[in-house]
Design a protein around this motif. Structure first.
Motif, PDB file in Angstrom:
ATOM      1  N   LEU A  16      49.991  49.885  29.353  1.00 41.48           N
ATOM      2  CA  LEU A  16      50.182  50.857  30.438  1.00 41.48           C
ATOM      3  C   LEU A  16      50.305  52.275  29.890  1.00 41.48           C
ATOM      4  N   LYS A  17      51.003  52.391  28.764  1.00 42.97           N
ATOM      5  CA  LYS A  17      51.168  53.726  28.160  1.00 42.97           C
ATOM      6  C   LYS A  17      49.811  54.286  27.731  1.00 42.97           C
ATOM      7  N   GLU A  18      48.987  53.424  27.160  1.00 37.94           N
ATOM      8  CA  GLU A  18      47.648  53.846  26.739  1.00 37.94           C
ATOM      9  C   GLU A  18      46.830  54.288  27.961  1.00 37.94           C
ATOM     10  N   MET A  19      46.920  53.478  29.025  1.00 41.85           N
ATOM     11  CA  MET A  19      46.180  53.791  30.248  1.00 41.85           C
ATOM     12  C   MET A  19      46.636  55.119  30.829  1.00 41.85           C
ATOM     13  N   TRP A  20      47.948  55.291  30.851  1.00 45.15           N
ATOM     14  CA  TRP A  20      48.543  56.509  31.406  1.00 45.15           C
ATOM     15  C   TRP A  20      48.060  57.734  30.623  1.00 45.15           C
ATOM     16  N   ALA A  22      45.415  57.981  28.565  1.00 46.80           N
ATOM     17  CA  ALA A  22      43.959  58.187  28.635  1.00 46.80           C
ATOM     18  C   ALA A  22      43.563  58.798  29.976  1.00 46.80           C
ATOM     19  N   SER A  23      44.162  58.327  31.066  1.00 47.71           N
ATOM     20  CA  SER A  23      43.746  58.872  32.364  1.00 47.71           C
ATOM     21  C   SER A  23      44.339  60.247  32.631  1.00 47.71           C
ATOM     22  N   SER A  24      45.534  60.512  32.097  1.00 45.55           N
ATOM     23  CA  SER A  24      46.098  61.852  32.355  1.00 45.55           C
ATOM     24  C   SER A  24      45.305  62.933  31.626  1.00 45.55           C
ATOM     25  N   LYS A  25      44.586  62.521  30.583  1.00 45.29           N
ATOM     26  CA  LYS A  25      43.734  63.481  29.869  1.00 45.29           C
ATOM     27  C   LYS A  25      42.666  64.039  30.827  1.00 45.29           C
ATOM     28  N   TYR A  26      42.158  63.172  31.701  1.00 47.93           N
ATOM     29  CA  TYR A  26      41.106  63.590  32.628  1.00 47.93           C
ATOM     30  C   TYR A  26      41.659  64.076  33.977  1.00 47.93           C
ATOM     31  N   LEU A  27      42.751  63.445  34.434  1.00 47.38           N
ATOM     32  CA  LEU A  27      43.211  63.714  35.800  1.00 47.38           C
ATOM     33  C   LEU A  27      44.401  64.656  35.886  1.00 47.38           C
ATOM     34  N   GLY A  28      45.143  64.777  34.789  1.00 50.00           N
ATOM     35  CA  GLY A  28      46.390  65.540  34.833  1.00 50.00           C
ATOM     36  C   GLY A  28      47.533  64.615  35.228  1.00 50.00           C
ATOM     37  N   ILE A  82      48.602  42.106  35.674  1.00 48.03           N
ATOM     38  CA  ILE A  82      47.134  42.018  35.763  1.00 48.03           C
ATOM     39  C   ILE A  82      46.665  42.599  37.094  1.00 48.03           C
ATOM     40  N   LYS A  83      47.416  42.286  38.154  1.00 49.22           N
ATOM     41  CA  LYS A  83      47.082  42.835  39.471  1.00 49.22           C
ATOM     42  C   LYS A  83      47.198  44.366  39.447  1.00 49.22           C
ATOM     43  N   PHE A  84      48.271  44.843  38.816  1.00 48.56           N
ATOM     44  CA  PHE A  84      48.499  46.285  38.730  1.00 48.56           C
ATOM     45  C   PHE A  84      47.348  46.967  37.980  1.00 48.56           C
ATOM     46  N   ILE A  85      47.023  46.417  36.827  1.00 48.61           N
ATOM     47  CA  ILE A  85      45.994  47.043  35.977  1.00 48.61           C
ATOM     48  C   ILE A  85      44.629  47.001  36.669  1.00 48.61           C
ATOM     49  N   THR A  86      44.329  45.890  37.316  1.00 49.53           N
ATOM     50  CA  THR A  86      43.037  45.760  38.000  1.00 49.53           C
ATOM     51  C   THR A  86      42.884  46.821  39.086  1.00 49.53           C
ATOM     52  N   ARG A  87      43.922  46.971  39.909  1.00 48.85           N
ATOM     53  CA  ARG A  87      43.851  47.962  40.990  1.00 48.85           C
ATOM     54  C   ARG A  87      43.793  49.377  40.424  1.00 48.85           C
ATOM     55  N   TYR A  88      44.567  49.610  39.368  1.00 49.90           N
ATOM     56  CA  TYR A  88      44.611  50.931  38.747  1.00 49.90           C
ATOM     57  C   TYR A  88      43.214  51.335  38.274  1.00 49.90           C
ATOM     58  N   VAL A  89      42.561  50.413  37.570  1.00 46.99           N
ATOM     59  CA  VAL A  89      41.232  50.723  37.022  1.00 46.99           C
ATOM     60  C   VAL A  89      40.200  50.876  38.143  1.00 46.99           C
ATOM     61  N   GLU A  90      40.349  50.096  39.206  1.00 45.62           N
ATOM     62  CA  GLU A  90      39.419  50.212  40.344  1.00 45.62           C
ATOM     63  C   GLU A  90      39.449  51.627  40.931  1.00 45.62           C
ATOM     64  N   ILE A  91      40.653  52.142  41.141  1.00 48.71           N
ATOM     65  CA  ILE A  91      40.768  53.487  41.733  1.00 48.71           C
ATOM     66  C   ILE A  91      40.346  54.546  40.717  1.00 48.71           C
ATOM     67  N   HIS A  98      32.172  55.693  36.982  1.00 46.82           N
ATOM     68  CA  HIS A  98      32.214  54.447  36.223  1.00 46.82           C
ATOM     69  C   HIS A  98      32.063  54.684  34.724  1.00 46.82           C
ATOM     70  N   GLU A  99      31.319  55.747  34.374  1.00 46.39           N
ATOM     71  CA  GLU A  99      31.064  55.997  32.952  1.00 46.39           C
ATOM     72  C   GLU A  99      32.370  56.251  32.194  1.00 46.39           C
ATOM     73  N   ARG A 100      33.179  57.175  32.719  1.00 43.38           N
ATOM     74  CA  ARG A 100      34.437  57.514  32.034  1.00 43.38           C
ATOM     75  C   ARG A 100      35.439  56.367  32.131  1.00 43.38           C
ATOM     76  N   ALA A 101      35.456  55.697  33.299  1.00 40.62           N
ATOM     77  CA  ALA A 101      36.377  54.566  33.452  1.00 40.62           C
ATOM     78  C   ALA A 101      36.016  53.474  32.436  1.00 40.62           C
ATOM     79  N   GLU A 102      34.710  53.298  32.210  1.00 41.97           N
ATOM     80  CA  GLU A 102      34.266  52.314  31.218  1.00 41.97           C
ATOM     81  C   GLU A 102      34.716  52.735  29.822  1.00 41.97           C
TER      82      GLU A 102
END
Lengths: 122, 471
Positions: A16-20, A22-28, A82-91, A98-102
């Motif tokens: 989760l920390k990695e996800m947080w 990586a995504s805050s780099k793009y989204l703030g 798993i449910k949390f991560i799946t929904r997080y990545v979907e949004i 899709h390119e950056r999410a990938e």
């Protein structure tokens, strides 16, 4: 905290920390926290315990959840995360394309190679 | 909204409740979601059901097809007989407006309910089970929707607070589109800003969102006119939107609607905002979204105004080039970039010959025409990556990133010739140009001084010349 619980929660906390980060780099951080809040609410309809996830401008932590797991080792943390991560990545895919999410997914897959939960496909 | 929200109940908790109710009423209970797929396991299963399904979950193909068809065709309630002869009372859960799922109630023992009294007693029992379960589900749904509305309001509150402190247009656009996609789980969100007589899409997120960025829609386009003819949002299908550039060739699920909100403030049209219609917005949800859109319109109007003021403060009104105030910052940044990445950088200093005499003889208006036309000739002679500035009265500076002095001299010569041959009013106009290539450790002042000196050398050589700084 017992070693088993620490291990069970620890790998998800790292993910989760990695996800947080990586995504805050793009989204703030504001948008990322909004995203976490949205997904927490959605998952909480099924798993109330997800509300124990702590997050703010500095990141995300599973400390409270680990304490709860100590009291009740039967908590279905794997399904919940798993449910949390799946929904997080979907949004996230909608927000970044899709390119950056990938890119983020690939990075996480590399970091968590061998961890079946981390690379699970829906 | 997540499609499962209507039945977003932890099944493991629900199953306990359902089993208890089944035991208390001594009736078999089966629940299906809005699509006719099993939601929970059988409660108090009839032996026959257990036998054909090999347990308490629906597995038998015949049963699966039967229940799916039964759910699909059920109006409100009905009495059915399953393929194995079990009599069932079927009910639709939820309201007319919102279908939550379906409930099947069967007698605990396999019976054909031939006795009229037995049948009436069972139907009464089934109806009581239905009322209880429907009430519980409605309460859960209400709670879920309230939770969603609270989340929306909290998010809108946080965003509105943040929007009042952000003035950078790009950040405002990013914040608006991101937050709408997150809060409403929208597949598409875009913002178009008014630029004169057209709307230009400034940000787009979600499916096909990036295809829309930069697309321009005239305000006089019938569809755009329709959007701005009212204060309320327009609900448009993808088919209707296909007449606008960016939507051509877009494929979307049938029935996909885009809510397009006109963005207004007291100053007039700011732009428009489109969002793929959230599935279950309801009256309160629509109001929340409208509040958000109103905030977004004000934030966008402020940010647009500030950006325009900033641009105007940086731009020379007569020529549209950057002005002297900004030149130093731009040149400093380019010098830094050139030093960091090790590429060349050159500067051209242009001075229109005998401009003062032209001005004095033919008037300032005629002088302005010469300045404007010279700027146009410069613009036509350089690349889009080159930066032109009006330095003073009749002086111009052109910054050429990634260009050696010799190549910059060729550009300068092209400019000199185009000025020389252009038929200016009253008399011929010429320009003198000095060219200098940036050296290691050059500062803004030292580079400009060498370019100025080179221009002076060009003048010294009889004007209408160019001179390349040899150092």
């Amino acid at each position: 905290m017992s070693e088993i619980i620490e291990k069970r929660i620890g790998r998800y906390e790292t993910l989760l920390k990695e996800m947080w980060a990586a995504s805050s780099k793009y989204l703030g951080t504001f948008s990322v926290n909004l995203l976490v809040e949205r997904v927490v609410w959605e998952v909480s309809l099924e798993y109330k315990e997800i509300e124990l996830l702590q997050y703010d401008q500095n990141g995300i932590s599973c400390a409270k959840m680990a304490a709860k797991l100590e009291e009740n080792p039967d908590l279905p943390v794997e399904d919940m995360f798993i449910k949390f991560i799946t929904r997080y990545v979907e949004i996230l895919a909608r927000l970044l394309g899709h390119e950056r999410a990938e890119e983020i997914k690939k990075k996480l897959d590399e970091e968590f190679a061998g961890d079946p939960a981390a690379s699970r496909e829906e | 909204m997540h499609t499962n929200l209507l039945l977003s109940v932890p099944v493991r908790y629900w199953q306990d409740f359902q089993d208890t109710l089944a035991r208390a009423t001594n009736a078999n209970i089966y629940i299906f979601d809005a699509n006719g797929a099993p939601f929970s396991r059988f409660s108090l299963p009839a032996e026959l059901c257990q036998e054909v399904n090999k347990g308490r979950e629906l597995r038998n193909e015949k049963c699966i097809d039967f229940y799916r068809l039964a759910c699909g065709s059920l109006e409100e309630k009905d009495m059915l007989t399953c393929p194995y002869g079990l009599k069932l009372c079927a009910y639709r859960l939820g309201s007319y407006a919102q279908r939550i799922g379906y409930l099947m109630v069967a007698p605990s023992r396999h019976t054909t309910l031939v006795e009229r009294e037995e049948e009436i007693a069972f139907i009464t029992k089934a109806h009581n089970v239905y009322r209880t379960i429907n009430e519980v589900f409605s309460a859960i749904l209400e709670k879920n929707l309230l939770g969603l509305r609270r989340l929306e309001l909290n998010s809108i509150y946080e965003i509105s607070r943040l929007m009042t402190s952000i003035v950078e247009l790009d950040r405002v656009l990013e914040l608006i589109t991101n937050s709408l996609i997150i809060i409403y789980q929208a597949d598409l969100c875009f913002v178009g800003l008014r630029e004169g007589g057209k709307i230009r899409v400034a940000q787009g997120k979600g499916v096909h969102g990036s295809q829309l960025i930069g697309k321009e829609w005239p305000l006089v386009h019938p569809l755009v006119e329709r959007i701005f003819s009212k204060v309320e949002p327009s609900s448009l299908s993808i088919e209707e939107l296909k007449v606008l550039p960016g939507f051509t060739g877009t494929e979307a699920a049938p029935g996909t609607e885009i809510m397009v909100y006109p963005l207004w403030t007291a100053l007039g049209i700011v732009g428009l905002l489109g969002i793929a219609a959230p599935a279950s917005l309801g009256d309160n949800g629509s109001k929340n979204l409208q509040i958000y859109i109103n905030f977004a319109a004000v934030a966008l109007a402020n940010a647009t105004l500030i950006r325009r003021l900033e641009r105007e403060a940086e731009t020379d009104y007569l020529t549209g080039f950057l002005n002297k105030r900004v030149l130093r910052d731009v040149l400093a940044a380019e010098l830094q970039r050139a030093a960091r990445y090790g590429y060349h950088l050159s500067v051209i200093f242009l001075d229109i010959d005998d401009f003062k005499a032209y001005n004095d003889t033919f008037g300032h208006l005629a002088g302005d025409v010469v300045l404007q036309k010279t700027a146009e000739l410069i613009k036509n002679s350089i690349r889009t990556t080159d930066i032109a500035c009006r330095y003073g009265g009749e002086e111009f500076i052109i910054i050429l990133p990634g260009t050696k002095g010799g190549d910059a001299a060729k550009v300068a010569e092209r400019i000199r010739k185009s000025v020389e041959v252009y038929p200016f009013p009253h008399r011929r106009i010429t320009a003198s140009l000095g060219v200098a290539q940036a050296k290691k450790n050059d500062s803004v002042d030292s580079l400009l001084a060498r370019a100025d000196q080179a221009c002076y050398q060009a003048k010294e050589r009889g004007k209408n010349h160019l001179y390349l700084d040899p150092s």
